[in-house]
Design a protein around this motif. Structure first.
Motif, PDB file in Angstrom:
ATOM      1  N   THR A   1       0.864  -1.187   0.000  1.00 55.89           N
ATOM      2  CA  THR A   1       0.000   0.000   0.000  1.00 55.89           C
ATOM      3  C   THR A   1       0.895   1.229   0.000  1.00 55.89           C
ATOM      4  OG1 THR A   1      -1.786  -1.113   1.191  1.00 55.89           O
ATOM      5  CG2 THR A   1      -1.696   1.289   1.373  1.00 55.89           C
TER       6      THR A   1
ATOM      7  N   ARG B   1      -3.525   4.841  -0.293  1.00 59.06           N
ATOM      8  CA  ARG B   1      -4.036   5.241   1.019  1.00 59.06           C
ATOM      9  C   ARG B   1      -3.774   6.729   1.221  1.00 59.06           C
ATOM     10  NH1 ARG B   1      -2.307   2.346   6.693  1.00 59.06           N
ATOM     11  NH2 ARG B   1      -3.513   0.680   5.692  1.00 59.06           N
TER      12      ARG B   1
ATOM     13  N   HIS C   1      -2.582  -0.055  -4.507  1.00 54.73           N
ATOM     14  CA  HIS C   1      -3.263   0.003  -3.210  1.00 54.73           C
ATOM     15  C   HIS C   1      -3.018   1.389  -2.593  1.00 54.73           C
ATOM     16  CE1 HIS C   1      -3.606  -4.346  -3.584  1.00 54.73           C
ATOM     17  NE2 HIS C   1      -2.302  -4.401  -3.778  1.00 54.73           N
TER      18      HIS C   1
ATOM     19  N   ASP D   1      -9.304   3.619   1.437  1.00 54.17           N
ATOM     20  CA  ASP D   1      -8.358   3.308   2.517  1.00 54.17           C
ATOM     21  C   ASP D   1      -7.879   4.612   3.149  1.00 54.17           C
ATOM     22  OD1 ASP D   1      -6.465   2.292   4.232  1.00 54.17           O
ATOM     23  OD2 ASP D   1      -5.329   1.205   2.711  1.00 54.17           O
TER      24      ASP D   1
ATOM     25  N   THR E   1     -10.301   3.739   8.104  1.00 55.34           N
ATOM     26  CA  THR E   1     -10.065   2.296   8.173  1.00 55.34           C
ATOM     27  C   THR E   1      -8.862   1.962   9.058  1.00 55.34           C
ATOM     28  OG1 THR E   1      -8.860   2.544   6.086  1.00 55.34           O
ATOM     29  CG2 THR E   1     -11.124   1.734   5.969  1.00 55.34           C
TER      30      THR E   1
END
Length: 510
Positions: A74, A100, A98, A140, A169
Motif C-alpha cells: 500500500t 491510502r 493500493h 483506505d 479504516t
C-alpha cells in the motif's frame, strides 16, 4: 476484529521515505527513493508512506512515482486536515495498486491552543468532516491524532469514534514527541479499545518517536496493548532523535514470538540489505553497537563469549546473522574467481539482481581484484551499493586526474573530465589535494558557486589495501545534493563522489 489476546499479524507501516527523510541530512532524491521502494517491497512491508504530497512539487512527484512503482505494498501520502492537501495527496497516490490517504490533526491541549488556535469542538468537527471528504476519494483512510499521548482521554475517545464512523479504516495513535513510557502506551491502547468498541473493527496503529530512547519499547508495548499496525523507519532515522527502528521491532517480535504471540509479513533476510541501502542513499551512518544491523551486533571479542559461540552460537546469540541476511560463510574471492562464485556471493549478501546489473558489477569486481589480493564481503557490498543504475544522468564523467602535494608546496590538482561528450581539463590549487581537485571539478562542471556542506571518508574494510568510501553533500542554488563512491584511492573516491553530487545538480538545472 481487533482482539489483543488472539494471535495477530502486525502490519508494518514504513515511513522511511516520509518521516525518516525529515531527519537532518537524510534527504533523498527521486532515484534514491525508488531504490529504497524496491528494497522495502523485497522486505515485504505492508505500507510505504511515500511522502507529504502537498509540501512541495518535488514531494508530489516523488509520491506519484513511488505509487506507480510499488507492486504489492500500500502506498500512502500524508495530508493535513485540509481539502487542498487531501486533493493533492489523492492526485499523487491514485494510480497506486493500493492507495491510502493518511490525514492528521493535533489533539493535545497545547497543540490545539498554541499551534492550531482551535477549540476541541472545532478540531473534532474538522477531523470528522475531512475524513468524510477523504472517503469520497479513497476507500483506505488512515487518521492520526497528532500528539495523542499528551491528549486527554475523553477527547481521544471522541475523536477515534467520530473518524471511524466517518470512514477511517486505520486510526493511528502517535507519540509525536517521544513523551510516553511503555506502561503508559500499553494502557492507552487498551483504554481506547475498551472505551471505543468501534476501534476493534479497524486497524489501530502506533507511531513512536525516540526522544527518550523508548521508541521501540513503546511500539512493542502498544502491540501488547492491541494495535495491529506499527509505524517505523529503517535504521530508526527520523526527526530529532528518530523513529522506532523497523529492524528492532521486527526482530524483537520474531525472536520473542512466544511472548508477543504475533507475526509480521516481513522477510527478515532482507533487513541487512535494506539497512545498508538506506545508509548509502541518506549518507547517515549507524553506530557500531546498533542493535540488529550495527557492525558489532554479531561480533564477539571477550574470550568467554568466543568460547561459548564456538561451542554453540545460541550461548551468546539470540538470533542468527543469517536471519537478517548477514551470512556467516566467508568465501574468499579474488582476481581468479569466476562470475558464478561472484553471483552466488551477491545473492548470499541479499542482492538479487538482473543479468545486466551483475555483468556491470562483475566488471568492477575484476577491476578491484586487480588492485587487491582478496575482495571481502564489505568490498562487494560497497560495489553493489555504489554502482547505482538509477543515479543521475552522467553529464560529468571523470577521465583522469593527477595531484601534486607535499608539506612544502601548495597542492595542485589536474582533472580531466567529459562534460557530455566534450573533454575538458582544469588545473586548480587548494588547501589539500582533495580541495584542489574539487575546485577543478567545479570549474569543469560550470558550477563555481557549489559549496561543500559535508565530507566524510570511511574505510570499508581493514588493511592497507582497504577500499575507502567517500560521501559528500554539496549545496548549489539553495538545494543540497549527495554523492558517494568507493575506491582503494581516497582521492579518486572523493572526486567520484563529488562528481556524482554535481551530476544531480546539473540534472536538476537542466
Amino acid at each position: 476484529m481487533n482482539n489483543p489476546s488472539s494471535h495477530r499479524t502486525i502490519k508494518i507501516f514504513d515511513t522511511t521515505l516520509r518521516d525518516g527523510e525529515q531527519s537532518p541530512g537524510c534527504s533523498m532524491n527521486l532515484a534514491d527513493k525508488l531504490l529504497v521502494t524496491e528494497q522495502l517491497e523485497a522486505l515485504r512491508v505492508d505500507v510505504i508512506e511515500a511522502g507529504f504530497a502537498a509540501s512541495s512539487d518535488g514531494d508530489f512527484e516523488s509520491v506519484r512515482a513511488i505509487a506507480a512503482k510499488a507492486k504489492t505494498a500500500t502506498v500512502a501520502s500524508l495530508a493535513r486536515c485540509r481539502k487542498a492537501d487531501i486533493d493533492r495527496a489523492w492526485e499523487a497516490v491514485k494510480e497506486a495498486k493500493h492507495p491510502r490517504i493518511h490525514i492528521f490533526i493535533a489533539t493535545s491541549p497545547i497543540h490545539m491552543e498554541c499551534k492550531l488556535r482551535m477549540t476541541p469542538d472545532q478540531v473534532y468537527e474538522t477531523a470528522v468532516e475531512c475524513t468524510r471528504y477523504t472517503k469520497t476519494l479513497c476507500s483506505d483512510i488512515e487518521f492520526s491524532l497528532e500528539d495523542c499521548t499528551r491528549s486527554e482521554r475523553p477527547f481521544i475517545y471522541r475523536i477515534v469514534k467520530g473518524v471511524i464512523e466517518a470512514g477511517a479504516t486505520t486510526v493511528n495513535i502517535p507519540d509525536t514527541v517521544g513523551f510516553s513510557t511503555p506502561e503508559e502506551m500499553c494502557a492507552l491502547i487498551r483504554d481506547i479499545l475498551e472505551n471505543v468498541p468501534e476501534a476493534r473493527t479497524i486497524d489501530l496503529s502506533c507511531h513512536c518517536h525516540n526522544d527518550l530512547g523508548l521508541g521501540v519499547a513503546n511500539s512493542l508495548a502498544a502491540i501488547r496493548g492491541g494495535v495491529t499496525q506499527v509505524e517505523c523507519c529503517v535504521n530508526g532515522i527520523g526527526e530529532r532523535a528518530g523513529n522506532a527502528a523497523l529492524e528492532e521491532i521486527v526482530m524483537a517480535l520474531k525472536t520473542r514470538q512466544a511472548f508477543y504471540n504475533v507475526d509480521t509479513n516481513i522477510d527478515t533476510t532482507k533487513i541487512y540489505s535494506v539497512s545498508k541501502t538506506v545508509c548509502n542513499v541518506t549518507g547517515s551512518r549507524i553506530q557500531a553497537n546498533k542493535a540488529i544491523v550495527g557492525e558489532n551486533a554479531f561480533a564477539h571479542e571477550a574470550g568467554i563469549h568466543q568460547h561459548g559461540v564456538l561451542a554453540n552460537p545460541l550461548t551468546y546469540e539470540i538470533m542468527t546473522p543469517e536471519s537478517i541476511g548477514l551470512p556467516r560463510n566467508k568465501m574468499v574471492l579474488g582476481k581468479h574467481s569466476g562470475k558464478h562464485a561472484f553471483t552466488q556471493r551477491l545473492e548470499d549478501l541479499g542482492f538479487h539482481l538482473d543479468e545486466n546489473r551483475i555483468e556491470e558489477l562483475f566488471t568492477k569486481f575484476k577491476e578491484l581484484a586487480d588492485r587487491k589480493k582478496v575482495v571481502s564481503d564489505a568490498d562487494i557490498e560497497a560495489l553493489a551499493h555504489h554502482t547505482n543504475p538509477k543515479a543521475a544522468t552522467q553529464t560529468l564523467r571523470l577521465d583522469r586526474f593527477s595531484v601534486l602535494a607535499s608539506d612544502v608546496i601548495t597542492p595542485v590538482s589536474t582533472v580531466r573530465a567529459y562534460v557530455n561528450d566534450k573533454l575538458i581539463e582544469q588545473v586548480s590549487t587548494g588547501d589539500g589535494p582533495v580541495n584542489a581537485s574539487f575546485a577543478a571539478v567545479r570549474m569543469i562542471a560550470g558550477l563555481p558557486n557549489a559549496r561543500l556542506e559535508h565530507y566524510n571518508l570511511t574505510a570499508v574494510t581493514e588493511g592497507m589495501d582497504a577500499q575507502c568510501e567517500a560521501m559528500v553533500k554539496v549545496e548549489n542554488g539553495g538545494r543540497s545534493y549527495r554523492g558517494s563512491a568507493v575506491s582503494t584511492d581516497v582521492i579518486e573516491a572523493s572526486i567520484q563522489a563529488y562528481i556524482q553530487a554535481l551530476n544531480f545538480a546539473l540534472e536538476e538545472k537542466e
